[in-house]
Design an enzyme around this catalytic site. Sequence first.
Site, mmCIF file in Angstrom:
data_model
loop_
_atom_site.group_PDB
_atom_site.id
_atom_site.type_symbol
_atom_site.label_atom_id
_atom_site.label_comp_id
_atom_site.label_asym_id
_atom_site.label_seq_id
_atom_site.Cartn_x
_atom_site.Cartn_y
_atom_site.Cartn_z
ATOM 1 N N ARG A 279 -2.523 -10.542 -4.059
ATOM 2 C CA ARG A 279 -2.001 -9.511 -3.136
ATOM 3 C C ARG A 279 -1.096 -8.213 -4.024
ATOM 4 N NH1 ARG A 279 1.172 -12.939 1.302
ATOM 5 N NH2 ARG A 279 2.688 -11.457 0.682
ATOM 6 N N ARG B 265 -0.626 -16.511 -7.525
ATOM 7 C CA ARG B 265 -1.395 -16.715 -6.278
ATOM 8 C C ARG B 265 -2.308 -15.906 -6.126
ATOM 9 N NH1 ARG B 265 2.122 -16.733 -0.690
ATOM 10 N NH2 ARG B 265 2.399 -14.734 -0.891
ATOM 11 N N LYS C 297 4.953 -21.723 3.123
ATOM 12 C CA LYS C 297 4.801 -21.600 4.593
ATOM 13 C C LYS C 297 3.544 -21.419 5.291
ATOM 14 C CE LYS C 297 7.402 -17.973 5.251
ATOM 15 N NZ LYS C 297 7.959 -17.725 3.818
ATOM 16 N N ARG D 141 12.642 -12.626 10.185
ATOM 17 C CA ARG D 141 13.068 -12.343 8.926
ATOM 18 C C ARG D 141 14.666 -12.141 8.884
ATOM 19 N NH1 ARG D 141 8.103 -12.841 6.296
ATOM 20 N NH2 ARG D 141 7.967 -11.544 4.155
ATOM 21 N N ARG E 203 11.466 -9.081 -3.320
ATOM 22 C CA ARG E 203 11.261 -9.877 -2.018
ATOM 23 C C ARG E 203 12.170 -11.143 -1.797
ATOM 24 N NH1 ARG E 203 5.155 -11.347 -2.651
ATOM 25 N NH2 ARG E 203 5.209 -12.122 -0.510
HETATM 26 P P1 AMP Z 1 4.762 -12.142 4.177
HETATM 27 O O1 AMP Z 1 3.100 -12.490 4.021
HETATM 28 O O2 AMP Z 1 5.281 -12.928 5.092
HETATM 29 O O3 AMP Z 1 5.485 -12.337 2.708
HETATM 30 O O4 AMP Z 1 5.087 -10.470 4.247
HETATM 31 C C1 AMP Z 1 4.581 -9.566 3.497
HETATM 32 C C2 AMP Z 1 5.445 -8.397 3.936
HETATM 33 O O5 AMP Z 1 5.295 -8.079 5.218
HETATM 34 C C3 AMP Z 1 7.085 -8.493 3.450
HETATM 35 O O6 AMP Z 1 7.313 -8.463 2.165
HETATM 36 C C4 AMP Z 1 7.642 -7.572 4.599
HETATM 37 O O7 AMP Z 1 7.521 -6.436 3.972
HETATM 38 C C5 AMP Z 1 6.486 -7.332 5.631
HETATM 39 N N1 AMP Z 1 7.103 -8.413 6.772
HETATM 40 C C6 AMP Z 1 6.374 -9.577 7.301
HETATM 41 N N2 AMP Z 1 7.083 -10.412 7.969
HETATM 42 C C7 AMP Z 1 8.103 -9.481 8.387
HETATM 43 C C8 AMP Z 1 9.255 -9.345 9.465
HETATM 44 N N3 AMP Z 1 9.190 -10.424 10.136
HETATM 45 N N4 AMP Z 1 10.104 -8.229 9.395
HETATM 46 C C9 AMP Z 1 10.213 -7.284 8.411
HETATM 47 N N5 AMP Z 1 8.990 -7.374 7.640
HETATM 48 C C10 AMP Z 1 7.854 -8.339 7.349
#
Ligand code: AMP
Length: 216
Positions: free
Chosen positions: A161, A127, A13, A88, A172
């Site tokens: 990360r 990654r 994404k 989410r 996740r």
């Molecule tokens: P991502 O980079 O989108 O994978 O997000 C990394 C982490 O940030 C996720 O595993 C969540 O802990 C938090 N996070 C990101 N976007 C959201 C969201 N829309 N709602 C809740 N937690 C989020």
Amino acid sequence: MRIVLLGAPGSGKGTQAQRLTGIYNIPQISTGDLLRAAVSAGTELGLRAKAAMEAGELVSDDIVLGMIRERLQQPDAVKGFILDGFPRNLVQAESLDALLAELEQPLQAGLLIDVDHDILMKRLTGRLSCKDCATVYNRYFSPPRQEGVCDNCGSTNLYHRADDNEETIGNRLKVYESSTAPLIGYYQNQNKLKRVNGIGSMEDISNAIQAELDKL
Ligand code: AMP
């Protein structure tokens, strides 16, 4: 263009959203990036979000919704946006619809990038990102030409990360299945779901996405 990119962690994404911003000249809005910036800056919001992020859990809806409300009202989002990593869960999707109705800018599509579970694991555990220019690599599928050096800017600041270890990744993916995957049905019911196969070269996937978006 106003779209949500849907897909499991590791579905590509973020990479595809970055490409689309260049093509359509609209911002990529990633709640993950906004949250990581808040954590690095040590803001109160960042401190509240940090533990959930490190465990691979979702950060509370009120934090994320507040952030998105503010971001969508910035001038650069007037022409449209690509939401990446938000919504989410169903509460966030419904809140987004309400906010966009208020702004008179309804969502046009939820675009799902489909990838199977084993490939997701390799993509996530492999990654690497460049701290200086944000270029993303993968040690299995697309390593930098010289190990540890960014092809794009020459930086040696390539990092993995903190939430990309196996345990957090497993969590996740579980959170994705239970909370986020139901959004596929949500957008399908609104006749807004578009689906592309997320396995293949970055260009092929990008072209498939563009073909869908050009129909909107
Ligand atoms: P991502 O980079 O989108 O994978 O997000 C990394 C982490 O940030 C996720 O595993 C969540 O802990 C938090 N996070 C990101 N976007 C959201 C969201 N829309 N709602 C809740 N937690 C989020």
